[in-house]
Design a protein around this motif. Structure first.
Motif, PDB file in Angstrom:
ATOM      1  N   SER A 111       0.847  -1.195   0.000  1.00  0.00           N
ATOM      2  CA  SER A 111       0.000   0.000   0.000  1.00  0.00           C
ATOM      3  C   SER A 111       0.885   1.248   0.000  1.00  0.00           C
ATOM      4  N   GLN A 141      -7.927   2.567   4.082  1.00  0.00           N
ATOM      5  CA  GLN A 141      -8.162   1.121   4.064  1.00  0.00           C
ATOM      6  C   GLN A 141      -7.777   0.572   2.693  1.00  0.00           C
ATOM      7  N   SER A 143      -8.177  -1.758  -0.378  1.00  0.00           N
ATOM      8  CA  SER A 143      -9.363  -2.468  -0.867  1.00  0.00           C
ATOM      9  C   SER A 143      -8.960  -3.614  -1.783  1.00  0.00           C
ATOM     10  N   ILE A 160       0.255  -6.625   3.865  1.00  0.00           N
ATOM     11  CA  ILE A 160      -0.671  -5.773   4.619  1.00  0.00           C
ATOM     12  C   ILE A 160      -0.046  -5.485   5.983  1.00  0.00           C
ATOM     13  N   SER A 162      -1.588  -3.983   9.536  1.00  0.00           N
ATOM     14  CA  SER A 162      -2.695  -3.437  10.328  1.00  0.00           C
ATOM     15  C   SER A 162      -2.514  -3.824  11.783  1.00  0.00           C
ATOM     16  N   SER A 164      -1.460   0.146  11.020  1.00  0.00           N
ATOM     17  CA  SER A 164      -0.470   0.529  10.020  1.00  0.00           C
ATOM     18  C   SER A 164       0.487   1.627  10.479  1.00  0.00           C
ATOM     19  N   THR A 169      -4.091   3.127  10.830  1.00  0.00           N
ATOM     20  CA  THR A 169      -5.352   2.491  10.440  1.00  0.00           C
ATOM     21  C   THR A 169      -5.392   1.027  10.869  1.00  0.00           C
ATOM     22  N   LEU A 171      -7.226  -2.340   9.746  1.00  0.00           N
ATOM     23  CA  LEU A 171      -7.991  -2.868   8.607  1.00  0.00           C
ATOM     24  C   LEU A 171      -9.209  -3.628   9.134  1.00  0.00           C
ATOM     25  N   ARG A 175     -12.629  -6.278   5.073  1.00  0.00           N
ATOM     26  CA  ARG A 175     -11.597  -6.022   4.048  1.00  0.00           C
ATOM     27  C   ARG A 175     -10.547  -7.129   4.080  1.00  0.00           C
ATOM     28  N   MET A 176     -10.180  -7.573   5.282  1.00  0.00           N
ATOM     29  CA  MET A 176      -9.154  -8.616   5.361  1.00  0.00           C
ATOM     30  C   MET A 176      -9.652  -9.907   4.728  1.00  0.00           C
TER      31      MET A 176
END
Ligand SMILES: Cc1ncc(COP(=O)(O)O)c(C=O)c1O
Length: 374
Positions: A111, A141, A143, A160, A162, A164, A169, A171, A175-176
């Motif tokens: 990200s 977030q 996506s 990823i 989280s 973060s 943030t 997650l 979303r996960m």
């Protein structure tokens, strides 16, 4: 390798301090707390008891059992201790994982903004980082849809993180779950787990067994300098990782591994005290930064960072961070450090006492008033 810009800020701050200038540090991503008492006692006992030799290359078995228990208690997932490899911090674990997965030209989706070191680790292993922009309007977030658009025949993994760094943030579970179903191997950096102030964080292992977890003791247990981390991987990867560990690192520090057991089993009260303190500072910092005009569209609910939009002051976060350092005597991290999408933001760390945070924000307030006048 690109430089870690926040270190440039920190080194300049240290140079100013050597000249007798007082600097408030809101740039560093390191707990200001001492290690928990049970950890200190465990290191001392481990040295006294002669835990000073090489351990098993995968790590002290009791520590691996304690890590497995921790994942069972906190996330309800069953992890065989044989799937855990203990390392001298999350960073070496990261190096092992990217070295394992990547051949020259292989792609890893990350990200943007994200942790500054991921692209460097990926390139070091011959891979190509593929950034996915995340934005404050969507609560930073990641996506599944955006990730899916970047999957190619060369994609080997998705990282990823989280909660973060730098956005704070957490997650969402939905979303996960969507991300876990994409069919791309997920590397989940769970180093800020436990430092969550609203709701709770989820482990990727709650959604898939096929993922790789990176985790460590630096943040939650304030053990940065003791250097201890681990990875959890599918069984088929363990032997290849073990071969790298045996050759490259041999094993993690043996006395510190004993301290890791104490951290997981006995440091609960200390961790809760630190978590509550971070939460107080978080709420204070968010409130004050908003009052000062910084944009915080989505309230950060994890880690110890606020990623604030400062575009109304300057679009050049690197120059702005240095200007704030020189004029306000406050260290902050420039958003550009965390990717192109981070440009125009500043990362404020609340891993500092509330008094120092207040002092730092007072100084920034004065600086902003002065800047308006000029
Ligand atoms: C997201 C993230 N991963 C990994 C690390 C490195 O942690 P360690 O001290 O365990 O090597 C950091 C340190 O700042 C981090 O922010």
């Amino acid at each position: 390798m690109t430089p870690f810009l926040v270190m440039d800020v920190l080194e300049r701050a240290h140079a100013m301090e050597r000249q007798g200038i007082d600097v408030v540090h809101l740039e560093v991503g390191e707990p200001d707390f001492d290690i928990p008492g049970p950890v200190r006692e465990a290191v001392a006992a481990a040295l006294a008891e002669g835990h000073t030799h090489y351990t098993h290359s995968l790590g002290d078995f009791e520590l691996r059992e304690a890590i497995a228990e921790h994942y069972a208690d906190r996330y309800g997932v069953s992890v065989d201790p044989e799937r855990i490899v203990v390392s001298s911090g999350t960073s070496p674990a990261m190096m092992l994982v990217f070295s394992l997965l990547l051949e020259a030209g292989d792609e890893v989706i990350i990200s943007d903004p994200g942790y500054a070191c991921y692209p460097n680790f990926i390139r070091f292993a011959g891979g190509v980082p593929v950034p996915v922009p995340i934005c404050e309007e969507d609560g930073f977030q990641l996506s599944a849809e955006m990730v899916a658009r970047r999957i190619t025949s060369r994609t080997r993994a998705l990282v990823i993180n989280s909660p973060s760094n730098p956005t704070g943030t957490v997650l969402s579970g939905e979303r996960m779950e969507e991300i876990a179903q994409l069919g791309v191997r997920v590397i989940s950096d769970e180093i800020y787990h436990g430092l969550v102030y609203v709701g709770r964080e989820r482990s990727i292992l709650e959604f898939t067994d096929d993922a790789i977890v990176l985790n460590g003791f630096s943040k939650l247990y304030a053990m940065t300098g003791l250097r201890l981390g681990y990875l959890i991987a599918p069984q088929k990867f363990i032997r290849p990782i073990q071969k790298m560990q045996q050759n490259l690192f041999i094993c993690a520090n043996s006395a510190v591994q004993r301290a890791g057991i104490a951290a997981l089993r006995d440091a609960g009260e200390d961790v809760e005290r630190m978590r509550r303190t971070y939460d107080e500072r978080r709420r204070y910092m968010v409130r004050r930064l908003r009052k000062l005009g910084f944009g915080i569209a989505a309230e950060p609910t994890g880690a110890f960072y606020v990623f604030a939009n400062a575009r109304h002051i300057s679009a050049d976060s690197y120059s702005l961070a240095f200007e704030i350092l020189e004029r306000a005597r406050v260290g902050v991290a420039p958003g550009i450090d965390f990717g192109a999408e981070g440009e125009g933001y500043l990362r404020f760390s609340y891993a500092n006492s509330i008094e120092r945070i207040a002092e730092g924000l007072d100084r920034i307030e004065e600086y902003l008033v002065d800047r308006e006048r000029r």
